[in-house]
Design a protein around this motif. Structure first.
Motif, PDB file in Angstrom:
ATOM      1  N   HIS A 501      51.949  48.993  52.076  1.00  0.00           N
ATOM      2  CA  HIS A 501      51.190  48.329  53.134  1.00  0.00           C
ATOM      3  C   HIS A 501      50.042  47.511  52.539  1.00  0.00           C
ATOM      4  CE1 HIS A 501      49.143  47.627  56.928  1.00  0.00           C
ATOM      5  NE2 HIS A 501      48.035  48.022  56.339  1.00  0.00           N
ATOM      6  N   ILE A 502      49.342  48.076  51.558  1.00  0.00           N
ATOM      7  CA  ILE A 502      48.233  47.355  50.916  1.00  0.00           C
ATOM      8  C   ILE A 502      48.719  46.041  50.325  1.00  0.00           C
ATOM      9  CG2 ILE A 502      46.615  47.410  48.971  1.00  0.00           C
ATOM     10  CD1 ILE A 502      46.329  50.432  49.461  1.00  0.00           C
ATOM     11  N   ARG A 503      49.823  46.105  49.594  1.00  0.00           N
ATOM     12  CA  ARG A 503      50.344  44.892  48.936  1.00  0.00           C
ATOM     13  C   ARG A 503      50.763  43.835  49.954  1.00  0.00           C
ATOM     14  NH1 ARG A 503      52.771  48.936  45.831  1.00  0.00           N
ATOM     15  NH2 ARG A 503      54.771  48.661  46.890  1.00  0.00           N
ATOM     16  N   ALA A 504      51.280  44.290  51.094  1.00  0.00           N
ATOM     17  CA  ALA A 504      51.708  43.338  52.121  1.00  0.00           C
ATOM     18  C   ALA A 504      50.531  42.743  52.861  1.00  0.00           C
ATOM     19  CB  ALA A 504      52.644  44.033  53.109  1.00  0.00           C
ATOM     20  N   SER A 517      37.482  38.529  39.465  1.00  0.00           N
ATOM     21  CA  SER A 517      36.707  39.412  40.329  1.00  0.00           C
ATOM     22  C   SER A 517      36.968  40.855  39.953  1.00  0.00           C
ATOM     23  CB  SER A 517      37.090  39.185  41.796  1.00  0.00           C
ATOM     24  OG  SER A 517      36.546  40.184  42.630  1.00  0.00           O
ATOM     25  N   TRP A 518      35.907  41.672  39.978  1.00  0.00           N
ATOM     26  CA  TRP A 518      36.123  43.095  39.691  1.00  0.00           C
ATOM     27  C   TRP A 518      36.881  43.777  40.831  1.00  0.00           C
ATOM     28  CZ3 TRP A 518      34.194  46.887  42.890  1.00  0.00           C
ATOM     29  CH2 TRP A 518      33.086  46.582  43.689  1.00  0.00           C
ATOM     30  N   PHE A 519      37.081  43.068  41.940  1.00  0.00           N
ATOM     31  CA  PHE A 519      37.951  43.596  42.989  1.00  0.00           C
ATOM     32  C   PHE A 519      39.380  43.759  42.469  1.00  0.00           C
ATOM     33  CE2 PHE A 519      35.250  41.361  46.495  1.00  0.00           C
ATOM     34  CZ  PHE A 519      34.237  42.292  46.303  1.00  0.00           C
ATOM     35  N   LYS A 520      39.697  43.053  41.353  1.00  0.00           N
ATOM     36  CA  LYS A 520      41.051  43.082  40.763  1.00  0.00           C
ATOM     37  C   LYS A 520      41.008  43.777  39.403  1.00  0.00           C
ATOM     38  CE  LYS A 520      41.959  38.695  43.035  1.00  0.00           C
ATOM     39  NZ  LYS A 520      42.179  37.252  42.888  1.00  0.00           N
ATOM     40  N   GLY A 521      40.448  44.956  39.377  1.00  0.00           N
ATOM     41  CA  GLY A 521      40.383  45.712  38.129  1.00  0.00           C
ATOM     42  C   GLY A 521      39.410  45.095  37.163  1.00  0.00           C
ATOM     43  N   THR A 522      39.874  44.738  35.980  1.00  0.00           N
ATOM     44  CA  THR A 522      38.992  44.165  34.966  1.00  0.00           C
ATOM     45  C   THR A 522      38.528  42.763  35.334  1.00  0.00           C
ATOM     46  OG1 THR A 522      40.833  43.221  33.719  1.00  0.00           O
ATOM     47  CG2 THR A 522      40.163  45.474  33.173  1.00  0.00           C
ATOM     48  N   LYS A 526      43.252  36.611  37.245  1.00  0.00           N
ATOM     49  CA  LYS A 526      42.739  35.978  38.463  1.00  0.00           C
ATOM     50  C   LYS A 526      43.648  36.196  39.666  1.00  0.00           C
ATOM     51  CE  LYS A 526      42.293  31.795  36.841  1.00  0.00           C
ATOM     52  NZ  LYS A 526      41.905  30.354  36.795  1.00  0.00           N
ATOM     53  N   ASP A 527      44.925  36.464  39.408  1.00  0.00           N
ATOM     54  CA  ASP A 527      45.885  36.631  40.501  1.00  0.00           C
ATOM     55  C   ASP A 527      46.454  38.052  40.551  1.00  0.00           C
ATOM     56  OD1 ASP A 527      45.893  33.819  41.384  1.00  0.00           O
ATOM     57  OD2 ASP A 527      46.717  33.453  39.393  1.00  0.00           O
ATOM     58  N   GLY A 528      45.729  38.984  39.952  1.00  0.00           N
ATOM     59  CA  GLY A 528      46.200  40.365  39.931  1.00  0.00           C
ATOM     60  C   GLY A 528      46.047  41.043  41.278  1.00  0.00           C
ATOM     61  N   PRO A 529      46.569  42.264  41.414  1.00  0.00           N
ATOM     62  CA  PRO A 529      46.476  42.997  42.681  1.00  0.00           C
ATOM     63  C   PRO A 529      45.038  43.428  42.976  1.00  0.00           C
ATOM     64  CG  PRO A 529      47.395  44.406  40.971  1.00  0.00           C
ATOM     65  CD  PRO A 529      47.301  43.035  40.384  1.00  0.00           C
ATOM     66  N   VAL A 530      44.680  43.437  44.235  1.00  0.00           N
ATOM     67  CA  VAL A 530      43.345  43.873  44.659  1.00  0.00           C
ATOM     68  C   VAL A 530      43.343  45.394  44.690  1.00  0.00           C
ATOM     69  CG1 VAL A 530      41.628  43.807  46.498  1.00  0.00           C
ATOM     70  CG2 VAL A 530      43.028  41.780  46.026  1.00  0.00           C
ATOM     71  N   THR A 531      42.590  46.005  43.791  1.00  0.00           N
ATOM     72  CA  THR A 531      42.586  47.462  43.665  1.00  0.00           C
ATOM     73  C   THR A 531      41.309  48.115  44.181  1.00  0.00           C
ATOM     74  OG1 THR A 531      41.731  47.271  41.404  1.00  0.00           O
ATOM     75  CG2 THR A 531      44.129  47.446  41.678  1.00  0.00           C
ATOM     76  N   ALA A 532      40.266  47.332  44.464  1.00  0.00           N
ATOM     77  CA  ALA A 532      38.966  47.918  44.775  1.00  0.00           C
ATOM     78  C   ALA A 532      38.630  47.934  46.261  1.00  0.00           C
ATOM     79  CB  ALA A 532      37.861  47.181  44.014  1.00  0.00           C
ATOM     80  N   LEU A 533      39.441  47.307  47.110  1.00  0.00           N
ATOM     81  CA  LEU A 533      39.038  47.134  48.500  1.00  0.00           C
ATOM     82  C   LEU A 533      40.083  47.662  49.481  1.00  0.00           C
ATOM     83  CD1 LEU A 533      37.531  43.569  48.175  1.00  0.00           C
ATOM     84  CD2 LEU A 533      36.284  45.722  48.330  1.00  0.00           C
ATOM     85  N   HIS A 534      39.591  48.091  50.632  1.00  0.00           N
ATOM     86  CA  HIS A 534      40.442  48.644  51.679  1.00  0.00           C
ATOM     87  C   HIS A 534      41.167  47.528  52.441  1.00  0.00           C
ATOM     88  CE1 HIS A 534      41.728  51.129  55.017  1.00  0.00           C
ATOM     89  NE2 HIS A 534      41.139  50.310  55.858  1.00  0.00           N
ATOM     90  N   PRO A 535      42.411  47.744  52.834  1.00  0.00           N
ATOM     91  CA  PRO A 535      43.169  46.715  53.560  1.00  0.00           C
ATOM     92  C   PRO A 535      42.812  46.672  55.042  1.00  0.00           C
ATOM     93  CG  PRO A 535      44.536  48.653  53.292  1.00  0.00           C
ATOM     94  CD  PRO A 535      43.253  48.932  52.547  1.00  0.00           C
ATOM     95  N   GLY A 536      41.611  46.264  55.317  1.00  0.00           N
ATOM     96  CA  GLY A 536      41.164  46.188  56.707  1.00  0.00           C
ATOM     97  C   GLY A 536      39.656  46.189  56.774  1.00  0.00           C
TER      98      GLY A 536
END
Length: 622
Positions: A501-504, A517-522, A526-536
């Protein structure tokens, strides 16, 4: 065939009977017996917390409220005092970027904040004061203690811990029935990976370890980084330095001061009655009013909170609201930079508003136009003993280097955390970190974390986030200790579905746009998955945690020992029902007719008569 204890012991249903298979030898399961305890009996637990920042402190209070008794709780804090982020970060200009009266616990309002955005020293003092007043130090919070490793013991159903007393150097073992990690994501600071950095002969400082004795006056100082720390440090030290070289790798959106935004939005009516000076300090008269007028204070806090929560639609990619906001921020930045073409090109992003954390930074942009400030947008090739060599080969000599370069935000634990599937450090170093609703991990029974992967760390105040997460965790722990559950962990299938669901969802947001952005890990991809934020939204997260979804978890039930040493009850999930009585009727401190209170409180009008809604409810009950 589901493994329960990792030693090839499994329970296999065969018709109407259950057998236990150990080493290929089958034997009848012990006969079921009623547990001679009332429903609601809570088994004794030892809970170990890691970290005494805002989340860890709130967890102490929540457990006291939800569990009340028959448990132990110790919190290991590596620093010499409590406060976490607000103990460690004391650089010039350090303050929160959430309004002060919303950057506090709902259960501990502080009506005496000096500024609309609290300085670090005040937030640290606020957290220390709570620990003193609530008696959290000593028996509960152990400062200068660090957890070195944790390993799940399937047979015991608990965590084995290695801990060091940093004050004495003594290492010792401990255990936890439940392990709660509140060490935080913005905690493990790191130096930038620049050749020659440690060979610099001047002052080398990291924003998260700012030396109290560091004197930057009349020096040439380089500040590397324009994240939340960098944009606060630059205007704070610029008036006193001889020269300031600001190294900017990626442009960042600098939004107008929040006070200005609140004064123009739906909160304007409330803000018009709040007295602030030119530096956004509350006037003495305003602080007195906060103390003496609880109705106004409550209205002010709730209005600002609502406006903070309402910002989520701005982050929806390509939405009209985002386009409108981005254009206004672009105009604001251009105006503040004096329409300087070079600075505007270097500092105004071309990626979506919100891809990186949106940062209110009063005076930052104005500071960059000052004659003693040099903005450098090319990379640093290496550090020399006397300064920096830029990518172009140009040498910039400086007396001090300040690294406002952030933290390790990979989510990898700082210590070996060995569960059913191995060391989580190894797992998350080679794969995208994934958790269940940000606070639990498959294969790690009886383990919970605050602000893990895909938590709403960028959605507003961490204080209220901590309250909701702590309530959720305490509820699960209480369920386990009163329902005969020895071990609990989210299933891999549930975590896989949640992260699908997060990825979608993430492509709908500005966070997924192409930017560092540190929202994407390191942040290097620049186009990596968003790992730091809630999907909503923030409210979406609170709503999600309101109810525990037991169907998403795997359970191992307690095994009692009978008089002959045989295991009893591990196959029966309802043995906690006990001897037919309830603690609610046997506990002298409990009200055995509590079920009447809700009707009385919610269905009676001030004159004692039942309201129309109450009469409808009573009919339904009858």
């Amino acid at each position: 065939m589901a493994s329960i204890d990792g030693d090839n012991i499994a329970r296999i249903p065969l018709g109407n009977t259950t057998t236990t298979r150990t080493n290929n030898a089958a034997m009848p399961a012990p006969e079921y017996t009623v547990k001679e305890e009332p429903l609601g009996t809570a088994r004794h637990l030892r809970i170990v917390g890691i970290g005494a920042g805002a989340s860890g402190i709130n967890m102490v209070r929540t457990l006291r409220l939800k569990l009340r008794d028959n448990y132990e709780h110790v919190v290991y804090e590596k620093n010499t005092d409590v406060g976490g982020t607000w103990f460690e970060n004391r650089y010039p200009g350090c303050r929160c970027d959430i309004p002060s009266h919303n950057y506090q616990f709902s259960w501990r309002p502080n009506r005496e904040w000096s500024n609309f955005f609290s300085p670090a020293e005040e937030i640290g003092a606020y957290l220390c004061r709570i620990c003193e007043d609530e008696g959290m130090r000593g028996d509960v919070i152990k400062t200068e203690h660090e957890v070195l490793g944790a390993r799940w013991d399937e047979g015991q159903g608990r965590w084995s811990l290695a801990v060091v007393n940093l004050r004495t150097g003594e290492r010792f073992s401990d255990y936890a029935d439940f392990l709660v990690n509140a060490s935080g994501i913005l905690n493990n600071w790191k130096w930038p990976e620049i050749e020659g950095l440690q060979g610099f002969e001047g002052d080398l400082v990291h924003s998260a370890r700012w030396p109290a004795e560091f004197d930057y006056k009349d020096k040439a100082v380089a500040v590397i980084g324009n994240g939340s720390s960098g944009v606060q440090i630059v205007p704070a030290i610029q008036p006193d330095v001889k020269k300031l070289v600001h190294i900017v790798r990626t442009p960042t959106w600098i939004i107008p001061p929040r006070v200005q935004i609140f004064n123009m939005g739906p909160a304007a009516d409330v803000m018009s009655n709040v007295e602030l000076d030119d530096e956004e300090n509350f006037t003495p008269e305003q602080i007195v009013r906060f103390q003496s007028d609880p109705a106004f204070y409550r209205s002010f806090v709730k209005t600002i909170e609502k406006e903070t929560n309402n910002s989520f639609p701005i982050l929806l990619k390509d939405s009209p609201m985002q386009e409108f906001a981005a254009e206004h921020v672009r105009q604001y930045m251009t105006a503040i930079l004096g329409e300087d073409e070079r600075l505007c090109k270097a500092l105004i992003p071309d990626y979506s508003l919100g891809c990186r954390r949106m940062t209110p930074a009063p005076l930052y942009l104005q500071t960059l136009t000052q004659p003693n400030v040099q903005v450098v947008t090319e990379g640093v090739r290496r550090v020399l003993p006397q300064g920096l060599e830029l990518a172009s080969g140009k040498i910039v000599e400086v007396d001090a280097i300040v690294c406002a370069t952030g933290f390790d935000v990979s989510f990898c634990p700082r210590f070996p955390l060995v569960g059913r599937n191995g060391n989580l450090q190894d797992i998350w170093r080679t794969s995208v970190p994934q958790a269940y609703m940000s606070c639990a991990v498959p294969g790690l029974p009886n383990y919970f974390t605050f602000l893990g992967p895909n938590a709403p760390i960028g959605h507003g105040s961490v204080f209220t986030l901590a309250e909701h997460i702590a309530t959720y965790i305490a509820g699960v722990i209480h369920k386990c200790r009163t329902e005969g559950i020895k071990a609990i962990a989210p299933s891999q299938a549930a975590v896989d579905d949640y992260n699908e669901h997060i990825r979608a969802f993430m492509p709908r947001t500005a966070w997924s746009s192409s930017c560092r952005s540190w929202f994407k890990g390191t942040g290097d991809d620049k186009d990596g998955p968003v790992t730091a934020l809630h999907p909503g939204s923030r409210i979406h997260f609170f709503h999600m945690l309101e109810n525990f979804r037991g169907e998403d978890f795997e359970y191992v039930y307690d095994v009692d020992e009978s008089h002959d040493g045989a295991g009893v009850s591990s196959r029966n999930r309802f043995r906690f029902l006990g001897n037919g009585f309830s603690t609610k009727e046997l506990n002298d401190d409990a009200d055995p007719t509590w079920y009447l209170d809700d009707i009385a409180l919610t269905t009676t009008s001030p004159d004692g008569a039942a309201s129309p809604k109450a009469r409808t409810r009573i009919k339904a009950l009858l």
